[in-house]
Design a protein around this motif. Structure first.
Motif, PDB file in Angstrom:
ATOM      1  N   LEU A  30      -8.878  62.705  66.947  1.00 43.21           N
ATOM      2  CA  LEU A  30      -9.305  63.035  68.309  1.00 43.21           C
ATOM      3  C   LEU A  30     -10.527  63.947  68.353  1.00 43.21           C
ATOM      4  O   LEU A  30     -11.337  63.847  69.277  1.00 43.21           O
ATOM      5  CB  LEU A  30      -8.147  63.675  69.081  1.00 43.21           C
TER       6      LEU A  30
ATOM      7  N   ILE B  55     -13.856  62.110  68.407  1.00 41.44           N
ATOM      8  CA  ILE B  55     -13.995  61.411  69.686  1.00 41.44           C
ATOM      9  C   ILE B  55     -14.452  62.403  70.759  1.00 41.44           C
ATOM     10  O   ILE B  55     -15.351  62.116  71.557  1.00 41.44           O
ATOM     11  CB  ILE B  55     -12.682  60.709  70.089  1.00 41.44           C
ATOM     12  N   ARG B  56     -13.839  63.581  70.757  1.00 43.49           N
ATOM     13  CA  ARG B  56     -14.249  64.633  71.698  1.00 43.49           C
ATOM     14  C   ARG B  56     -15.705  65.013  71.494  1.00 43.49           C
ATOM     15  O   ARG B  56     -16.490  65.048  72.438  1.00 43.49           O
ATOM     16  CB  ARG B  56     -13.371  65.873  71.530  1.00 43.49           C
TER      17      ARG B  56
ATOM     18  N   GLU C 251      -8.959  66.025  75.436  1.00 42.43           N
ATOM     19  CA  GLU C 251      -8.404  65.978  74.082  1.00 42.43           C
ATOM     20  C   GLU C 251      -7.117  66.791  74.016  1.00 42.43           C
ATOM     21  O   GLU C 251      -6.138  66.370  73.386  1.00 42.43           O
ATOM     22  CB  GLU C 251      -9.407  66.529  73.075  1.00 42.43           C
TER      23      GLU C 251
ATOM     24  N   VAL D 235      -4.136  64.839  75.473  1.00 41.76           N
ATOM     25  CA  VAL D 235      -3.704  63.776  74.555  1.00 41.76           C
ATOM     26  C   VAL D 235      -3.032  64.388  73.327  1.00 41.76           C
ATOM     27  O   VAL D 235      -1.991  63.915  72.858  1.00 41.76           O
ATOM     28  CB  VAL D 235      -4.898  62.877  74.158  1.00 41.76           C
ATOM     29  N   MET D 236      -3.612  65.466  72.837  1.00 46.02           N
ATOM     30  CA  MET D 236      -3.068  66.124  71.648  1.00 46.02           C
ATOM     31  C   MET D 236      -1.689  66.725  71.937  1.00 46.02           C
ATOM     32  O   MET D 236      -0.813  66.683  71.065  1.00 46.02           O
ATOM     33  CB  MET D 236      -4.050  67.206  71.187  1.00 46.02           C
TER      34      MET D 236
END
Length: 134
Positions: A25, A28-29, A46, A49-50
């Motif tokens: 992630l 992607i961030r 993020e 989602v994390m």
């Protein structure tokens, strides 16, 4: 074997999977979201989602705890998970510094860093909150 040590192997799994989720992630961030929507908004997305990923990973790792595990094995799981994540983050940071790649990334604001600290707290609390299933 002490009660705390019964949580160390589940904690190792927990920490490794948590770090791997962040390793997927994070780029992607940094590379996709932050340039488009800004660093804080990217960190918040993020982080959300994390948080879910950490919950799922904690449930998976808790399956390796002894049946009816009390506070001590869960404390071992939490401590080991946190140590693994912090050590892996430090090693990754050192590798990025040594390669020169860290000079290319934007400086993270205090608010963005706070999102990461909240996630570390969530990582430490989850072993006490999830049930051993399966």
């Amino acid at each position: 074997m002490s009660e705390v040590s019964r949580g160390l192997l589940p904690g190792l799994l927990y920490g490794l999977l948590a770090f791997l989720a962040g390793a997927v992630l994070g780029p992607i961030r940094e590379l996709v979201l932050a340039p488009v929507i800004g660093g804080l908004q990217a960190a918040l997305i993020e982080g959300a989602v994390m948080a879910v990923a950490l919950f799922l990973v904690a449930r998976l790792a808790a399956r390796r705890l002894p049946p009816h595990a009390g506070r001590e094995p869960r404390a071992g799981m939490a401590a080991m998970g946190l140590m693994v994540v912090l050590a892996a983050e430090a090693a990754l940071g050192a590798a990025l510094d040594a390669s020169g790649l860290s000079a290319e990334r934007a400086v993270r604001s205090g608010a963005e860093q706070a999102v990461g600290l909240v996630l570390l707290g969530w990582l430490a609390v989850l072993p006490f909150r999830v049930r051993r299933e399966g």
